[in-house]
Motif scaffolding. Sequence first.
Motif, short mmCIF file in Angstrom:
data_model
loop_
_atom_site.label_atom_id
_atom_site.label_comp_id
_atom_site.label_asym_id
_atom_site.label_seq_id
_atom_site.Cartn_x
_atom_site.Cartn_y
_atom_site.Cartn_z
N VAL A 1 0.88 -1.16 0.00
CA VAL A 1 0.00 0.00 0.00
C VAL A 1 0.92 1.22 0.00
O VAL A 1 1.79 1.35 0.85
CB VAL A 1 -0.93 0.01 1.24
CG1 VAL A 1 -1.76 1.26 1.28
CG2 VAL A 1 -1.80 -1.23 1.23
N LEU A 2 0.73 2.08 -0.97
CA LEU A 2 1.67 3.19 -1.16
C LEU A 2 1.20 4.51 -0.59
O LEU A 2 1.86 5.52 -0.76
CB LEU A 2 1.94 3.36 -2.66
CG LEU A 2 2.57 2.16 -3.35
CD1 LEU A 2 2.74 2.44 -4.84
CD2 LEU A 2 3.89 1.82 -2.73
N ASP A 3 0.08 4.54 0.11
CA ASP A 3 -0.46 5.80 0.62
C ASP A 3 0.57 6.59 1.43
O ASP A 3 0.73 7.78 1.25
CB ASP A 3 -1.71 5.56 1.47
CG ASP A 3 -2.87 5.01 0.66
OD1 ASP A 3 -2.86 5.16 -0.58
OD2 ASP A 3 -3.79 4.44 1.27
N ASP A 4 1.28 5.91 2.34
CA ASP A 4 2.26 6.59 3.19
C ASP A 4 3.43 7.13 2.38
O ASP A 4 3.89 8.25 2.59
CB ASP A 4 2.78 5.67 4.28
CG ASP A 4 1.70 5.30 5.30
OD1 ASP A 4 0.69 6.03 5.38
OD2 ASP A 4 1.87 4.29 6.00
N ASP B 1 -6.25 -1.61 -10.09
CA ASP B 1 -6.52 -0.44 -9.26
C ASP B 1 -5.84 0.80 -9.85
O ASP B 1 -4.62 0.94 -9.78
CB ASP B 1 -6.00 -0.70 -7.85
CG ASP B 1 -6.28 0.43 -6.88
OD1 ASP B 1 -6.75 1.50 -7.30
OD2 ASP B 1 -6.02 0.23 -5.67
N PRO B 2 -6.61 1.74 -10.44
CA PRO B 2 -6.00 2.92 -11.05
C PRO B 2 -5.34 3.85 -10.04
O PRO B 2 -4.38 4.54 -10.38
CB PRO B 2 -7.17 3.60 -11.77
CG PRO B 2 -8.38 3.11 -11.08
CD PRO B 2 -8.07 1.74 -10.57
N VAL B 3 -5.82 3.86 -8.81
CA VAL B 3 -5.21 4.69 -7.77
C VAL B 3 -3.80 4.18 -7.47
O VAL B 3 -2.85 4.95 -7.41
CB VAL B 3 -6.08 4.74 -6.50
CG1 VAL B 3 -5.36 5.45 -5.36
CG2 VAL B 3 -7.42 5.40 -6.80
N PHE B 4 -3.69 2.88 -7.31
CA PHE B 4 -2.38 2.27 -7.05
C PHE B 4 -1.42 2.54 -8.20
O PHE B 4 -0.28 2.95 -7.98
CB PHE B 4 -2.54 0.76 -6.83
CG PHE B 4 -1.24 0.06 -6.57
CD1 PHE B 4 -0.67 0.06 -5.31
CD2 PHE B 4 -0.57 -0.60 -7.60
CE1 PHE B 4 0.54 -0.58 -5.07
CE2 PHE B 4 0.63 -1.25 -7.37
CZ PHE B 4 1.19 -1.24 -6.11
#
Length: 102
Positions: free
Chosen positions: A5-8, A54-57
């Motif tokens: 998960v790349l959010d951070d 997942d386009p966000v990823f």
Amino acid sequence: EHLVVLDDEVAALDQLDYFTVLKLGLEATPAEIRVAYHRESRVYHPDRYAAVEDPVFRGQVGRIYRRINEAYTVLRDDARRKTYAAHVAGPDRASKLRFSED
């Protein structure tokens, strides 16, 4: 299925200097910079994640990859690297994280 998960990482991207993006110290040599660039670009190359739905990823991977390339473009040039290192070590660090010719 992607496991990371790349959010951070993406949230922190704007606070990172180019040396940190490539996981290097300020005194990194050109050879170390080249090795770090290849290492990081292999991990975050968008083609590795083309099958992820997942386009966000995929967008996050692309943003990180663009910053890796930006970091390498600046740090591989001796004059730019010296100027940039002086800027990020100075009191105006926060405003100098992205290299500019100005």
